[in-house]
Design a protein around this motif. Structure first.
Motif, PDB file in Angstrom:
ATOM      1  N   PHE A  45      53.401  35.360   4.719  1.00  0.00           N
ATOM      2  CA  PHE A  45      52.005  35.805   4.677  1.00  0.00           C
ATOM      3  C   PHE A  45      51.079  34.644   4.331  1.00  0.00           C
ATOM      4  CE2 PHE A  45      48.201  37.552   2.728  1.00  0.00           C
ATOM      5  CZ  PHE A  45      47.815  38.481   3.678  1.00  0.00           C
ATOM      6  N   LEU A  46      51.443  33.878   3.308  1.00  0.00           N
ATOM      7  CA  LEU A  46      50.596  32.746   2.917  1.00  0.00           C
ATOM      8  C   LEU A  46      50.522  31.707   4.033  1.00  0.00           C
ATOM      9  CD1 LEU A  46      51.609  32.263  -0.824  1.00  0.00           C
ATOM     10  CD2 LEU A  46      49.494  33.263   0.080  1.00  0.00           C
ATOM     11  N   ALA A  47      51.618  31.505   4.749  1.00  0.00           N
ATOM     12  CA  ALA A  47      51.612  30.541   5.849  1.00  0.00           C
ATOM     13  C   ALA A  47      50.661  30.992   6.962  1.00  0.00           C
ATOM     14  CB  ALA A  47      53.017  30.370   6.400  1.00  0.00           C
ATOM     15  N   ARG A  48      50.554  32.299   7.171  1.00  0.00           N
ATOM     16  CA  ARG A  48      49.658  32.808   8.214  1.00  0.00           C
ATOM     17  C   ARG A  48      48.203  32.818   7.769  1.00  0.00           C
ATOM     18  NH1 ARG A  48      53.612  36.831   8.470  1.00  0.00           N
ATOM     19  NH2 ARG A  48      52.186  38.268   7.462  1.00  0.00           N
ATOM     20  N   THR A  49      47.950  32.852   6.462  1.00  0.00           N
ATOM     21  CA  THR A  49      46.574  33.002   5.992  1.00  0.00           C
ATOM     22  C   THR A  49      45.970  31.683   5.526  1.00  0.00           C
ATOM     23  OG1 THR A  49      47.358  33.694   3.807  1.00  0.00           O
ATOM     24  CG2 THR A  49      46.815  35.435   5.395  1.00  0.00           C
ATOM     25  N   ASN A  50      46.507  31.111   4.456  1.00  0.00           N
ATOM     26  CA  ASN A  50      45.843  29.916   3.926  1.00  0.00           C
ATOM     27  C   ASN A  50      46.800  28.792   3.579  1.00  0.00           C
ATOM     28  OD1 ASN A  50      46.818  31.479   1.854  1.00  0.00           O
ATOM     29  ND2 ASN A  50      45.242  30.895   0.402  1.00  0.00           N
ATOM     30  N   GLY A  51      47.990  28.813   4.090  1.00  0.00           N
ATOM     31  CA  GLY A  51      48.911  27.700   3.898  1.00  0.00           C
ATOM     32  C   GLY A  51      49.727  27.787   2.623  1.00  0.00           C
ATOM     33  N   VAL A  52      50.836  27.055   2.636  1.00  0.00           N
ATOM     34  CA  VAL A  52      51.762  27.094   1.506  1.00  0.00           C
ATOM     35  C   VAL A  52      52.107  25.698   0.985  1.00  0.00           C
ATOM     36  CG1 VAL A  52      52.814  29.302   2.085  1.00  0.00           C
ATOM     37  CG2 VAL A  52      53.728  27.238   3.093  1.00  0.00           C
ATOM     38  N   ALA A  53      51.287  24.717   1.328  1.00  0.00           N
ATOM     39  CA  ALA A  53      51.574  23.356   0.877  1.00  0.00           C
ATOM     40  C   ALA A  53      51.639  23.306  -0.641  1.00  0.00           C
ATOM     41  CB  ALA A  53      50.507  22.392   1.391  1.00  0.00           C
ATOM     42  N   ASN A  54      52.769  22.781  -1.147  1.00  0.00           N
ATOM     43  CA  ASN A  54      52.984  22.612  -2.585  1.00  0.00           C
ATOM     44  C   ASN A  54      52.909  23.943  -3.345  1.00  0.00           C
ATOM     45  OD1 ASN A  54      53.830  20.789  -4.472  1.00  0.00           O
ATOM     46  ND2 ASN A  54      51.772  20.209  -5.122  1.00  0.00           N
ATOM     47  N   THR A  55      53.369  25.016  -2.707  1.00  0.00           N
ATOM     48  CA  THR A  55      53.433  26.333  -3.335  1.00  0.00           C
ATOM     49  C   THR A  55      54.888  26.752  -3.410  1.00  0.00           C
ATOM     50  OG1 THR A  55      51.277  26.946  -2.445  1.00  0.00           O
ATOM     51  CG2 THR A  55      52.691  28.745  -3.174  1.00  0.00           C
ATOM     52  N   ASP A  56      55.376  26.978  -4.624  1.00  0.00           N
ATOM     53  CA  ASP A  56      56.748  27.450  -4.819  1.00  0.00           C
ATOM     54  C   ASP A  56      56.723  28.962  -4.967  1.00  0.00           C
ATOM     55  OD1 ASP A  56      57.870  24.895  -4.813  1.00  0.00           O
ATOM     56  OD2 ASP A  56      57.575  24.656  -6.970  1.00  0.00           O
ATOM     57  N   VAL A  57      57.600  29.635  -4.235  1.00  0.00           N
ATOM     58  CA  VAL A  57      57.750  31.081  -4.338  1.00  0.00           C
ATOM     59  C   VAL A  57      59.181  31.295  -4.842  1.00  0.00           C
ATOM     60  CG1 VAL A  57      57.668  33.288  -3.139  1.00  0.00           C
ATOM     61  CG2 VAL A  57      56.126  31.445  -2.457  1.00  0.00           C
ATOM     62  N   LEU A  58      59.306  31.716  -6.105  1.00  0.00           N
ATOM     63  CA  LEU A  58      60.600  31.771  -6.775  1.00  0.00           C
ATOM     64  C   LEU A  58      60.882  33.148  -7.354  1.00  0.00           C
ATOM     65  CD1 LEU A  58      60.190  28.512  -8.902  1.00  0.00           C
ATOM     66  CD2 LEU A  58      61.352  28.711  -6.702  1.00  0.00           C
TER      67      LEU A  58
END
Length: 82
Positions: A45-58
């Motif tokens: 979802f984040l990749a489709r909306t506002n990007g996930v650069a330097n975002t950890d999903v744990l």
């Protein structure tokens, strides 16, 4: 008729990530999710909306391992099986 946009939990999460990254798109953000499937969904979802650069999903165990790793280094295997 007045149209009210739907606010979903994922939309609110994306807004929170955007606010956290207000200082710059590469600001480190960590999101804790209940299970790997939720992590995949959040990442997509984040990749489709506002990007996930330097975002950890744990998951919580992954977060604990990440935070505890410096204290537990160097990890040594047990000399005997449990």
């Amino acid at each position: 008729m007045h149209h009210v946009p739907m606010t979903t939990p994922l939309n609110r999460l994306a807004e929170s990530v955007s606010r956290a990254k207000a200082g710059g798109p590469l600001t480190q953000v960590t999101i804790v999710v209940p299970n790997p499937g939720a992590g995949r969904d959040v990442t997509h979802f984040l990749a489709r909306t506002n990007g996930v650069a330097n975002t950890d999903v744990l998951t919580l165990p992954q977060l604990v391992n990440t935070l505890a790793a410096p204290t537990l280094e160097p990890r040594q295997p047990l000399s005997y099986p449990l």
